[in-house]
Design an enzyme around this catalytic site. Structure first.
Site, short mmCIF file in Angstrom:
data_model
loop_
_atom_site.label_atom_id
_atom_site.label_comp_id
_atom_site.label_asym_id
_atom_site.label_seq_id
_atom_site.Cartn_x
_atom_site.Cartn_y
_atom_site.Cartn_z
N GLU A 34 38.08 8.41 12.94
CA GLU A 34 36.80 9.10 12.93
C GLU A 34 36.89 10.30 11.99
O GLU A 34 37.81 11.10 12.10
CB GLU A 34 36.44 9.55 14.36
CG GLU A 34 35.29 10.54 14.48
CD GLU A 34 33.98 10.07 13.84
OE1 GLU A 34 33.54 8.94 14.11
OE2 GLU A 34 33.40 10.87 13.05
N ARG A 100 22.09 11.24 23.63
CA ARG A 100 23.17 10.60 22.86
C ARG A 100 24.54 11.14 23.26
O ARG A 100 25.51 10.40 23.34
CB ARG A 100 22.99 10.86 21.36
CG ARG A 100 21.81 10.18 20.73
CD ARG A 100 21.73 10.56 19.26
NE ARG A 100 22.78 9.90 18.51
CZ ARG A 100 22.60 8.77 17.83
NH1 ARG A 100 21.43 8.21 17.77
NH2 ARG A 100 23.60 8.22 17.18
N TYR A 204 9.57 11.99 24.85
CA TYR A 204 9.94 11.45 26.17
C TYR A 204 10.97 12.38 26.81
O TYR A 204 11.65 13.14 26.12
CB TYR A 204 10.44 10.00 26.07
CG TYR A 204 11.60 9.73 25.14
CD1 TYR A 204 12.92 9.96 25.51
CD2 TYR A 204 11.37 9.21 23.87
CE1 TYR A 204 13.98 9.68 24.65
CE2 TYR A 204 12.42 8.92 23.01
CZ TYR A 204 13.72 9.15 23.41
OH TYR A 204 14.76 8.87 22.55
N ASP A 282 25.14 0.03 12.53
CA ASP A 282 24.38 0.45 11.34
C ASP A 282 25.09 0.07 10.04
O ASP A 282 24.44 -0.07 9.00
CB ASP A 282 24.18 1.98 11.36
CG ASP A 282 22.96 2.40 12.18
OD1 ASP A 282 22.36 1.54 12.84
OD2 ASP A 282 22.63 3.60 12.16
P1 FAD Z 1 26.72 5.85 13.97
O1 FAD Z 1 26.14 6.26 15.26
O2 FAD Z 1 26.16 6.41 12.71
O3 FAD Z 1 28.28 6.19 14.03
C1 FAD Z 1 29.10 6.12 12.87
C2 FAD Z 1 30.36 6.91 13.15
O4 FAD Z 1 31.24 6.72 12.06
C3 FAD Z 1 30.12 8.42 13.25
O5 FAD Z 1 30.87 8.94 14.32
C4 FAD Z 1 30.59 8.94 11.91
O6 FAD Z 1 31.05 10.27 11.97
C5 FAD Z 1 31.71 7.97 11.60
N1 FAD Z 1 31.95 7.79 10.16
C6 FAD Z 1 31.01 7.62 9.20
N2 FAD Z 1 31.58 7.42 8.01
C7 FAD Z 1 32.91 7.46 8.22
C8 FAD Z 1 34.02 7.31 7.35
N3 FAD Z 1 33.85 7.07 6.05
N4 FAD Z 1 35.27 7.41 7.88
C9 FAD Z 1 35.44 7.64 9.22
N5 FAD Z 1 34.41 7.80 10.08
C10 FAD Z 1 33.16 7.69 9.58
N6 FAD Z 1 18.63 3.45 18.44
C11 FAD Z 1 18.28 2.96 19.66
O7 FAD Z 1 18.81 1.93 20.07
N7 FAD Z 1 17.38 3.61 20.46
C12 FAD Z 1 16.76 4.76 20.05
O8 FAD Z 1 15.93 5.32 20.77
C13 FAD Z 1 17.08 5.28 18.77
N8 FAD Z 1 16.52 6.42 18.33
C14 FAD Z 1 16.90 6.92 17.15
C15 FAD Z 1 16.33 8.11 16.74
C16 FAD Z 1 16.72 8.65 15.56
C17 FAD Z 1 16.10 9.94 15.18
C18 FAD Z 1 17.69 8.00 14.75
C19 FAD Z 1 18.13 8.60 13.44
C20 FAD Z 1 18.25 6.83 15.13
C21 FAD Z 1 17.86 6.26 16.34
N9 FAD Z 1 18.42 5.08 16.78
C22 FAD Z 1 18.06 4.59 17.99
C23 FAD Z 1 19.42 4.38 15.95
C24 FAD Z 1 20.83 4.65 16.42
O9 FAD Z 1 21.06 6.03 16.53
C25 FAD Z 1 21.85 4.04 15.46
O10 FAD Z 1 21.45 2.73 15.15
C26 FAD Z 1 23.23 4.01 16.12
O11 FAD Z 1 23.68 5.33 16.30
C27 FAD Z 1 24.20 3.24 15.26
O12 FAD Z 1 25.47 3.35 15.80
P2 FAD Z 1 26.74 3.13 14.88
O13 FAD Z 1 27.91 3.33 15.78
O14 FAD Z 1 26.61 1.88 14.13
O15 FAD Z 1 26.67 4.28 13.79
#
Ligand code: FAD
Length: 384
Positions: A34, A100, A204, A282
């Protein structure tokens, strides 16, 4: 098979921690890399719908997450100026409004409890998948060779860049602010969407009603960076929603440091896996927030990936099975979220009038019909 197998996860967000935990529960030796100096989350809300909730249940985390969450009961669409209700629909149970930070804390504790090792302050800048190994370049220039690697590093994923070098996002012409404010009067356990011309605002309750989560979206030409850690002057947010009803003006008066980011559309990654490398969350399928599915999809991915790896002896075959199981569903949800964006932003005029009249009629005649339109999203159970 995962028993005794080394697994590296890039990214300790919702998807990465859930995948790390699920793999560790199958006996894998998991390390999370991370980039942040601590596992922490920004102050913001998440809607966890039934399809994401079943994964938390299967991981045994639902009771802990529910303890701090608000059980959402309905969505109400309201006119921006008068605040009157245009339409409401019951939410498919169990639907939760979750902070979150609470979800991340729960996943983090459970991952540590399952023996997952977390290396903090490790930023991966380049990923290169080979036939049987993955080479990672870190921000300090060092290189490491890993086996099975899950890139859960979010929107700007290094793993995605390696597997899909030509895939580029584009600005949607929309920006979003998000903010949390302390709640002054008790709110119903509902999401309210105030729909205005070229803008909408969702609010909400969180943490049993102690906080109100705000996401406010505006159409505009000026681009804003796609980085949701950037803060903005709250006066810009208030100015953008100046003609909204007094309830919203009062709510926005309490906002101190909103975050602002530019909403971009990213194609779903064409290639999710290669050799022992897989994309997740994502990193594979960033989605606009208009169906609140990004985190839910990341939880689904994590469960399916761990099950494929645990059940299929050949890693390459397991990863391809994971990609086949996840890609079309993710693409369909991303597309549905893209379409939803403009539905809230109709300009005053005959089309808006007709659309609202149709919604009101639907609410009277068949209030569950609209909820049922989303059954394919909410009733999907990857753990079943
Ligand atoms: P992330 O949560 O982005 O986690 C990525 C992790 O990788 C982070 O900890 C980051 O620090 C780390 N990282 C990044 N690059 C590197 C690197 N190069 N090397 C090492 N570590 C790295 N989704 C829902 O399901 N319900 C909702 O109500 C909702 N509301 C949202 C509201 C907003 C305003 C936003 C912006 C998004 C919302 N989402 C919601 C979407 C959701 O937040 C994301 O889809 C979700 O967080 C994706 O999770 P992830 O683990 O794939 O990526």
């Amino acid at each position: 098979m995962l028993i005794g197998k080394d697994v590296t996860v890039i990214g300790g967000g919702i998807g990465g921690l859930a995948a790390a935990l699920a793999c560790a529960r199958h006996g894998a030796v998991v390390t999370v890399l991370e980039r942040a100096e601590a596992i922490r989350e920004v102050g913001a809300g998440l809607q966890i719908s039934p399809n994401g909730w079943v994964v938390l249940q299967a991981l045994g985390l639902d009771a802990e997450v529910a303890a701090n969450a608000t059980r959402g009961q309905a969505v109400r669409l309201r006119d921006f100026r008068r605040g009157t209700e245009v339409f409401s629909m019951p939410l498919r149970d169990p639907f939760h409004f979750v902070h979150r930070a609470d979800l991340i804390d729960t996943l983090h504790d459970a991952a540590l409890g399952a023996g997952v090792k977390i290396r903090l302050g490790v930023q991966v800048t380049e990923v290169e998948a080979r036939a049987h190994e993955v080479q990672l370049t870190l921000a300090d220039g060092t290189q490491e060779v890993h086996g099975l690697t899950i890139a859960a590093d979010g929107l700007h994923s290094a793993g995605r860049a390696h597997l899909n070098p030509r895939s580029k996002p584009f600005f949607t012409g929309q920006v979003a602010w998000r903010a949390l404010v302390p709640t002054s009067a008790a709110l119903a356990p509902e999401a309210h969407v105030f729909m205005g011309p070229g803008r909408h605002l969702v609010r909400y309750p969180l943490r049993g009603g102690a906080l109100t989560n705000i996401v406010a979206v505006e159409e505009r030409d000026a681009w804003a960076p796609e980085d949701w850690m950037l803060t903005d002057d709250p006066r810009n947010l208030r100015a953008a929603f100046i003609d909204f009803c007094p309830e919203i003006k009062t709510l926005l008066d309490d906002v101190e440091r909103p975050n602002l980011w530019g909403l971009c559309r990213h194609p779903v990654a064409a290639q999710w896996v290669n050799g022992p490398l897989a994309l997740l969350g994502d990193a594979a399928h960033p989605t606009l927030p208009f169906l609140a599915q990004g985190a839910n999809l990341a939880l689904e991915d994590a469960w399916v990936l761990a099950e494929c790896l645990a059940g299929i002896p050949d890693t390459g075959e397991a990863l391809h099975t994971y990609q086949s199981a996840r890609k079309s569903r993710s693409a369909r949800i991303v597309e549905a979220a893209n379409e939803n964006a403009t539905n809230y932003h109709l300009r005053p005029g005959p089309y808006r009038f007709a659309a609202h009249t149709a919604l009101r009629a639907a609410a009277r005649v068949a209030p569950h019909a609209v909820t049922n339109r989303f059954n394919w999203i909410y009733q999907h159970d990857v753990t079943g």
